[in-house]
Each structure stands twice: as C-alpha cells, then as structure tokens.
Motif scaffolding. Structure first.
Motif, PDB file in Angstrom:
ATOM      1  N   UNK A  19       0.828  -1.209   0.000  1.00  8.13           N
ATOM      2  CA  UNK A  19       0.000   0.000   0.000  1.00  8.13           C
ATOM      3  C   UNK A  19       0.861   1.257   0.000  1.00  8.13           C
ATOM      4  N   UNK A  20       1.971   1.243   0.736  1.00  3.67           N
ATOM      5  CA  UNK A  20       2.857   2.407   0.760  1.00  3.67           C
ATOM      6  C   UNK A  20       3.460   2.675  -0.608  1.00  3.67           C
ATOM      7  N   UNK A  21       3.888   1.597  -1.279  1.00  2.00           N
ATOM      8  CA  UNK A  21       4.497   1.745  -2.607  1.00  2.00           C
ATOM      9  C   UNK A  21       3.496   2.299  -3.610  1.00  2.00           C
ATOM     10  N   UNK A  22       2.279   1.778  -3.579  1.00  2.86           N
ATOM     11  CA  UNK A  22       1.263   2.231  -4.531  1.00  2.86           C
ATOM     12  C   UNK A  22       0.815   3.665  -4.260  1.00  2.86           C
ATOM     13  N   UNK A  23       0.651   4.025  -3.003  1.00  3.03           N
ATOM     14  CA  UNK A  23       0.190   5.388  -2.707  1.00  3.03           C
ATOM     15  C   UNK A  23       1.254   6.423  -3.062  1.00  3.03           C
ATOM     16  N   UNK A  24       2.516   6.080  -2.832  1.00  6.40           N
ATOM     17  CA  UNK A  24       3.589   7.004  -3.217  1.00  6.40           C
ATOM     18  C   UNK A  24       3.638   7.164  -4.732  1.00  6.40           C
ATOM     19  N   UNK A 185      -5.384  -1.093   3.172  1.00  4.87           N
ATOM     20  CA  UNK A 185      -4.753  -0.496   4.356  1.00  4.87           C
ATOM     21  C   UNK A 185      -5.789   0.098   5.315  1.00  4.87           C
ATOM     22  N   UNK A 186      -5.351   0.455   6.477  1.00  3.84           N
ATOM     23  CA  UNK A 186      -6.248   1.055   7.473  1.00  3.84           C
ATOM     24  C   UNK A 186      -6.251   2.579   7.391  1.00  3.84           C
ATOM     25  N   UNK A 187      -5.326   3.129   6.632  1.00  4.63           N
ATOM     26  CA  UNK A 187      -5.248   4.586   6.477  1.00  4.63           C
ATOM     27  C   UNK A 187      -5.028   4.934   5.005  1.00  4.63           C
ATOM     28  N   UNK A 188      -5.290   6.193   4.663  1.00  5.09           N
ATOM     29  CA  UNK A 188      -5.000   6.717   3.318  1.00  5.09           C
ATOM     30  C   UNK A 188      -5.684   5.905   2.223  1.00  5.09           C
ATOM     31  N   UNK A 189      -6.919   5.511   2.480  1.00  7.01           N
ATOM     32  CA  UNK A 189      -7.613   4.609   1.565  1.00  7.01           C
ATOM     33  C   UNK A 189      -8.038   5.263   0.258  1.00  7.01           C
ATOM     34  N   UNK A 190      -8.314   6.549   0.289  1.00  8.21           N
ATOM     35  CA  UNK A 190      -8.714   7.233  -0.942  1.00  8.21           C
ATOM     36  C   UNK A 190      -7.605   7.149  -1.985  1.00  8.21           C
ATOM     37  N   UNK A 191      -6.394   7.473  -1.559  1.00  8.52           N
ATOM     38  CA  UNK A 191      -5.285   7.440  -2.510  1.00  8.52           C
ATOM     39  C   UNK A 191      -4.908   6.005  -2.894  1.00  8.52           C
ATOM     40  N   UNK A 192      -4.995   5.078  -1.951  1.00  7.38           N
ATOM     41  CA  UNK A 192      -4.674   3.678  -2.258  1.00  7.38           C
ATOM     42  C   UNK A 192      -5.645   3.114  -3.287  1.00  7.38           C
ATOM     43  N   UNK A 193      -6.945   3.358  -3.082  1.00  4.17           N
ATOM     44  CA  UNK A 193      -7.938   2.860  -4.036  1.00  4.17           C
ATOM     45  C   UNK A 193      -7.715   3.464  -5.414  1.00  4.17           C
ATOM     46  N   UNK A 194      -7.403   4.765  -5.442  1.00  3.21           N
ATOM     47  CA  UNK A 194      -7.138   5.413  -6.721  1.00  3.21           C
ATOM     48  C   UNK A 194      -5.876   4.852  -7.366  1.00  3.21           C
ATOM     49  N   UNK A 195      -4.897   4.494  -6.539  1.00  2.00           N
ATOM     50  CA  UNK A 195      -3.651   3.917  -7.056  1.00  2.00           C
ATOM     51  C   UNK A 195      -3.911   2.593  -7.765  1.00  2.00           C
ATOM     52  N   UNK A 196      -4.773   1.754  -7.182  1.00  2.00           N
ATOM     53  CA  UNK A 196      -5.100   0.479  -7.814  1.00  2.00           C
ATOM     54  C   UNK A 196      -5.720   0.707  -9.190  1.00  2.00           C
ATOM     55  N   UNK A 197      -6.682   1.619  -9.253  1.00  2.00           N
ATOM     56  CA  UNK A 197      -7.369   1.890 -10.518  1.00  2.00           C
ATOM     57  C   UNK A 197      -6.416   2.510 -11.538  1.00  2.00           C
ATOM     58  N   UNK A 198      -5.578   3.455 -11.080  1.00  2.00           N
ATOM     59  CA  UNK A 198      -4.661   4.135 -11.991  1.00  2.00           C
ATOM     60  C   UNK A 198      -3.600   3.194 -12.537  1.00  2.00           C
ATOM     61  N   UNK A 199      -3.071   2.340 -11.662  1.00  2.00           N
ATOM     62  CA  UNK A 199      -2.031   1.415 -12.100  1.00  2.00           C
ATOM     63  C   UNK A 199      -2.594   0.442 -13.128  1.00  2.00           C
TER      64      UNK A 199
END
Length: 337
Positions: A19-24, A185-199
C-alpha cells in the motif's frame, strides 16, 4: 492458484509495503485532476462510479459535468422525472445504470435523510450499489478502509499474485476479493484505491502493459515468470451475432411519431421510432443504421409507414427534451438539417 514453480522465488510485498508503494506512486504518477476528485462529496462519487461502470474515463467526464449542472444534489436528482434523467444519460449506454442512480437518489432522500452512509455494508442497501461501488464510495467519499475490485484490479492482482483460471469465474473472483480485503490499508484509503485503478488503467493495461514503469514490477509473479501476456486467463470470446430490426418513420410537418419503450429489453424507457417485426413487402424504405450492443449487432431498416397507433407525434425541435437512444437521435438529427 499461484504458479508452484515460482511461488517460492517470487514473494509478494507485505500488505503495508504494498500500500505504501502504490500510494507514493499514485501521488506522483496517478490521476489527481478528474472532476469527481474535486470538491469531493458522497453524491458526486456515487454519480461518477455508476457512470464509470463499463465506460472509459474520457467518455464519462463531459457527461459527469453536464449531469452535475442539471442535478447538482441528490435531492435534485430524486425530484427529477424519469424523462429528465434519461435525457441527460443518453449516449452513455447501459441505461439500467441511469435508472439505478435515480432509484438510489430517491432511496437516499426518502430512507436515509439525504445522507449516504459511510461504510460499505450499509451502502450495499442502496439500490444499484454493488460490492465494488460500495467500496469505492467508502474509500473515495469518506477515505475509509474498503476493498474494491473492478476490471483493473482483477487484472492487476491476477498478474501480481499469479492467479490462474478464468478471470470471470466465481472461484477466481473469490480469490481476488480475498487479496483485495487482505491488502486494503487502514489509512489513506482514498489514494490507495485510486492507485489500484490508476495502475491498472495506465500501466498494467490489458494489452502491451508498460511493466518498466510499474512500481511493484520486481515482486510481480507474472513479470518474473514471463506470463504478463497470459494472465489474466479469459474464455474465448463468442462471435457476436447480427440481428435485423425494423423501425417505422411517420414524419409530417408537425413532427415524428415516437413511442416510449418499456422498462425491459434494450433502450428501457427511452423514446424511440416504433419498432415492428416485419414490414409489408410494399413498404418504402427511408434509410438504415447500424448499432453494436454488448451481445449483438443491430442492422436496422427504417421504413415509411403510418404509425399514429404506436405513439405520439413530437415536433423535431422538441427532440432535445426527450431521452432517445443514440442511433435513433443521430438518424432523426439528419432530418432536422
């Protein structure tokens, strides 16, 4: 379901590192200027998610912006007529989404005091909101932990974890959802979810994925085992059949006869030229058009015939006030030149 020859060598990242790698990556390389990402509200997210089902982002953007101009709030949408809703949706296709969105707005206003709930379980009670949409609203609107699985995530996880089997099967779907839930993840879910879709949409694409730009390439099972072009596995596509269709054009200086279709079948509740099974052998042909649906191709012939008994006459200059299927609107627009 992971390739046994490689599972001992290719170790996926830990849930936290993943999750950290994808959000960054998303923060730098992802899509952060989409209309529904600005001035985020649960209603705007709901509208965007239903529009994005089976439709590309670039296609949705103008429809989303126009929709918000006509229906700026969930209350405005709930109070709108079905004709108004269908008119604003026309051209996007898969019209059941428009009806579901209308039903959802009415439910939220009448049953939830105008407020969408902030967790996936309660969101599932809203008409038209399935598992993915519930998770997306939870993550994007409220930044809360919620697993999301759409086509992009299925493809990404299938490759990354080396998941074999028909991607459309219940077994594979269950496996992918289990990974999605475990890696949320338990935090920063907006960006993580967007990261999955964007990737999935911009790097791990269906054809010719750009693996060199992928931030999790080195721990990807498909990349390490040379199966990027093999995974995900799909059933062979069936050939789409062609069907004949006959539509009646009854046009006078007072307008054209249109009929409102039923809520079932193609183009539900849209206004359309009357459709008949077979024309008379002596019928005059006015023209033709073709249209491709998801499950068949329509080869349509338009004949000239009286159709007063089928519907009501609508002036050509008032057609913009009615929800019409895209091919019918295009055909009728040629008559207004």
């Amino acid at each position: 379901m992971i390739d046994k020859t490689s599972s001992a060598i290719i170790t996926p990242l830990s849930t936290l590192k993943f999750s950290e790698t994808l959000t960054l990556w998303q923060k730098v390389h992802g899509r952060n200027d989409l209309p529904w990402q600005q001035e985020i509200t649960p209603y705007r997210v709901l509208v965007s998610e239903l529009m994005l089902q089976q439709t590309q982002v670039t296609t949705v953007i103008p429809y989303f912006e126009r929709w918000l101009q006509h229906f700026p709030t969930v209350v405005a949408l709930a109070e709108a007529s079905e004709d108004e809703v269908m008119t604003q949706w026309q051209g996007l296709g898969y019209y059941s989404r428009a009806r579901n969105l209308h039903k959802a707005a009415k439910f939220v206003v009448n049953e939830l005091n105008g407020q969408l709930p902030d967790n996936a379980e309660q969101l599932r009670e809203v008409p038209g909101v399935g598992p993915y949409t519930a998770g997306a609203i939870s993550a994007f609107a409220f930044n809360k932990p919620a697993a999301i699985v759409d086509g992009n995530v299925k493809r990404l996880f299938s490759r990354y974890f080396g998941i074999e089997g028909d991607i459309s099967s219940a077994k594979v779907n269950k496996t992918i959802w289990s990974y999605a839930e475990r890696y949320t993840p338990t935090v920063n879910n907006r960006r993580y979810a967007q990261a999955l879709l964007d990737l999935g949409a911009t790097v791990c694409t269906p054809r010719s994925p750009d693996c060199q730009q992928c931030p999790i390439r080195t721990s990807c099972n498909a990349y390490a085992t040379g199966r990027v072009d093999i995974l995900p596995e799909k059933k062979a596509k069936k050939k789409i059949p062609t069907r004949r269709g006959y539509f009646v054009l009854d046009l006078t200086t007072d307008g054209v006869i249109l009929t409102q279709r039923s809520g079932d079948g193609i183009w539900p509740r849209l206004w359309c030229l009357p459709q008949i099974l077979e024309p008379l052998e002596t019928a005059s042909i006015h023209g033709s058009f073709k249209h491709i649906f998801s499950h068949y191709k329509l080869d349509a012939t338009v004949i000239i015939e009286s159709a007063e008994q089928f519907g009501q006459r609508i002036p050509l200059e008032q057609l913009d006030n009615y929800g019409l299927p895209t091919p019918i609107r295009k055909y009728l627009n040629t008559l207004r030149v």
